[in-house]
Design an enzyme around this catalytic site. Structure first.
Site, mmCIF file in Angstrom:
data_model
loop_
_atom_site.group_PDB
_atom_site.id
_atom_site.type_symbol
_atom_site.label_atom_id
_atom_site.label_comp_id
_atom_site.label_asym_id
_atom_site.label_seq_id
_atom_site.Cartn_x
_atom_site.Cartn_y
_atom_site.Cartn_z
ATOM 1 N N LYS A 9 0.821 -1.225 0.000
ATOM 2 C CA LYS A 9 0.000 0.000 0.000
ATOM 3 C C LYS A 9 0.849 1.267 0.000
ATOM 4 O O LYS A 9 0.623 2.171 -0.779
ATOM 5 C CB LYS A 9 -0.861 0.097 1.277
ATOM 6 C CG LYS A 9 -1.952 -0.881 1.435
ATOM 7 C CD LYS A 9 -2.814 -0.511 2.634
ATOM 8 C CE LYS A 9 -2.063 -0.447 3.949
ATOM 9 N NZ LYS A 9 -1.563 -1.757 4.412
ATOM 10 N N ARG A 84 -9.155 1.259 8.911
ATOM 11 C CA ARG A 84 -8.840 -0.153 9.135
ATOM 12 C C ARG A 84 -10.025 -0.945 9.644
ATOM 13 O O ARG A 84 -9.942 -2.167 9.768
ATOM 14 C CB ARG A 84 -7.696 -0.294 10.147
ATOM 15 C CG ARG A 84 -6.348 0.156 9.611
ATOM 16 C CD ARG A 84 -5.309 0.090 10.707
ATOM 17 N NE ARG A 84 -4.085 0.754 10.319
ATOM 18 C CZ ARG A 84 -3.045 0.132 9.767
ATOM 19 N NH1 ARG A 84 -3.075 -1.162 9.570
ATOM 20 N NH2 ARG A 84 -1.974 0.815 9.428
ATOM 21 N N ARG A 123 11.311 -8.757 5.518
ATOM 22 C CA ARG A 123 11.431 -7.302 5.509
ATOM 23 C C ARG A 123 12.549 -6.822 6.435
ATOM 24 O O ARG A 123 12.640 -7.251 7.575
ATOM 25 C CB ARG A 123 10.101 -6.693 5.941
ATOM 26 C CG ARG A 123 9.994 -5.222 5.681
ATOM 27 C CD ARG A 123 8.568 -4.795 5.496
ATOM 28 N NE ARG A 123 7.881 -4.686 6.779
ATOM 29 C CZ ARG A 123 6.682 -4.119 6.912
ATOM 30 N NH1 ARG A 123 6.055 -3.662 5.861
ATOM 31 N NH2 ARG A 123 6.117 -4.054 8.092
ATOM 32 N N ARG A 157 12.068 -5.817 12.391
ATOM 33 C CA ARG A 157 11.238 -5.461 13.533
ATOM 34 C C ARG A 157 10.802 -6.731 14.239
ATOM 35 O O ARG A 157 10.586 -7.756 13.604
ATOM 36 C CB ARG A 157 9.991 -4.706 13.063
ATOM 37 C CG ARG A 157 10.304 -3.332 12.546
ATOM 38 C CD ARG A 157 9.075 -2.483 12.391
ATOM 39 N NE ARG A 157 7.858 -3.262 12.183
ATOM 40 C CZ ARG A 157 6.692 -2.727 11.869
ATOM 41 N NH1 ARG A 157 6.591 -1.430 11.714
ATOM 42 N NH2 ARG A 157 5.628 -3.469 11.705
ATOM 43 N N ARG A 168 -0.485 -11.776 13.869
ATOM 44 C CA ARG A 168 -0.871 -10.409 13.543
ATOM 45 C C ARG A 168 -1.885 -10.386 12.399
ATOM 46 O O ARG A 168 -2.866 -9.652 12.438
ATOM 47 C CB ARG A 168 0.395 -9.648 13.138
ATOM 48 C CG ARG A 168 0.279 -8.159 13.251
ATOM 49 C CD ARG A 168 1.675 -7.564 13.259
ATOM 50 N NE ARG A 168 1.957 -6.785 12.083
ATOM 51 C CZ ARG A 168 3.124 -6.803 11.437
ATOM 52 N NH1 ARG A 168 4.098 -7.598 11.824
ATOM 53 N NH2 ARG A 168 3.316 -6.023 10.401
#
Ligand SMILES: [Zn+2]
Length: 214
Positions: A9, A84, A123, A157, A168
């Site tokens: 996004k 969201r 990532r 992270r 998640r």
């Protein structure tokens, strides 16, 4: 712009904003800007974030409303990271209606759950600048573990580790699908295949945006 974490996004919104001359309004960046500048809204938000609570929707809506009043937003904005939940989508619609505006199009970047897990677990972020992002498979740094731009150390992270990603997604995807359905009912939804190379996703988005209105 709607999509799961890792769907692309943010990068697509940034590309589109540049191509179309629209402002890219990322709710996360907006929060950080208010926090950094210590605005009244930022201080209010900090009180929630400091105790690990969610920032109330009306606070976010107020930040977005203020942002829409800035000169570069006159032609419209690409909203990224918000809404969201359906409650947020309804609050956004109510605010825009007050301004005599509306959500004219919603682009859902459709990426399979397994692919999101794969992308998120690969990532890597730059210690010096969180906008410097790498992806082990699709966008690796030139030197492993080092940022291409500034040579700073790259790190993952805590919540980008595979074991936490699935949990998640279990939490984040169901409300996102409700948002997708909400806009489908309003006949403004465009589903874009997010599982293509970046440039092809951009082309699909531009085709959908520039197509004659239904
Ligand atoms: Zn960097």
């Amino acid at each position: 712009m709607v999509g799961g974490p890792g769907a692309g996004k943010g990068t697509q919104a940034a590309t589109l904003a540049e191509r179309l001359g629209l402002a890219h309004v990322a709710s996360g960046d907006l929060f950080r800007k208010h926090l950094r500048e210590g605005t009244s809204l930022g201080r209010q938000a900090a009180r929630y974030m400091d105790r690990g609570a969610l920032v109330p929707d009306d606070l976010t809506i107020t930040m977005i409303e203020q942002r829409l009043g800035e000169a570069d937003a006159a032609e419209g904005v690409i909203l990224d990271g918000f809404p969201r939940t359906v409650a947020q989508a309804q609050a956004l619609d109510a605010m825009l209606e007050r301004l005599g505006s509306r959500v004219s199009a919603v682009f859902y970047l459709d990426v399979e759950r397994d692919e999101l897990v794969r992308r998120l677990s690969g990532r890597w972020l730059c210690r010096a600048n969180s906008a410097h992002m790498y992806q082990a498979q699709t966008h690796p740094p030139k030197v492993a573990g080092r940022c291409d731009y500034d040579g700073a150390e790259l790190y993952q992270r805590q919540d980008d580790k595979p074991e936490t990603i699935k949990a998640r997604l279990e939490k984040q995807l169901p409300p996102m699908f409700e948002v997708v359905d909400y806009y489908a009912d309003k006949d403004v939804l465009h589903t874009i295949d997010g599982d293509q190379p970046h440039a092809e996703v951009t082309d699909s988005l531009l085709r959908a945006i520039l197509a004659p209105a239904k």
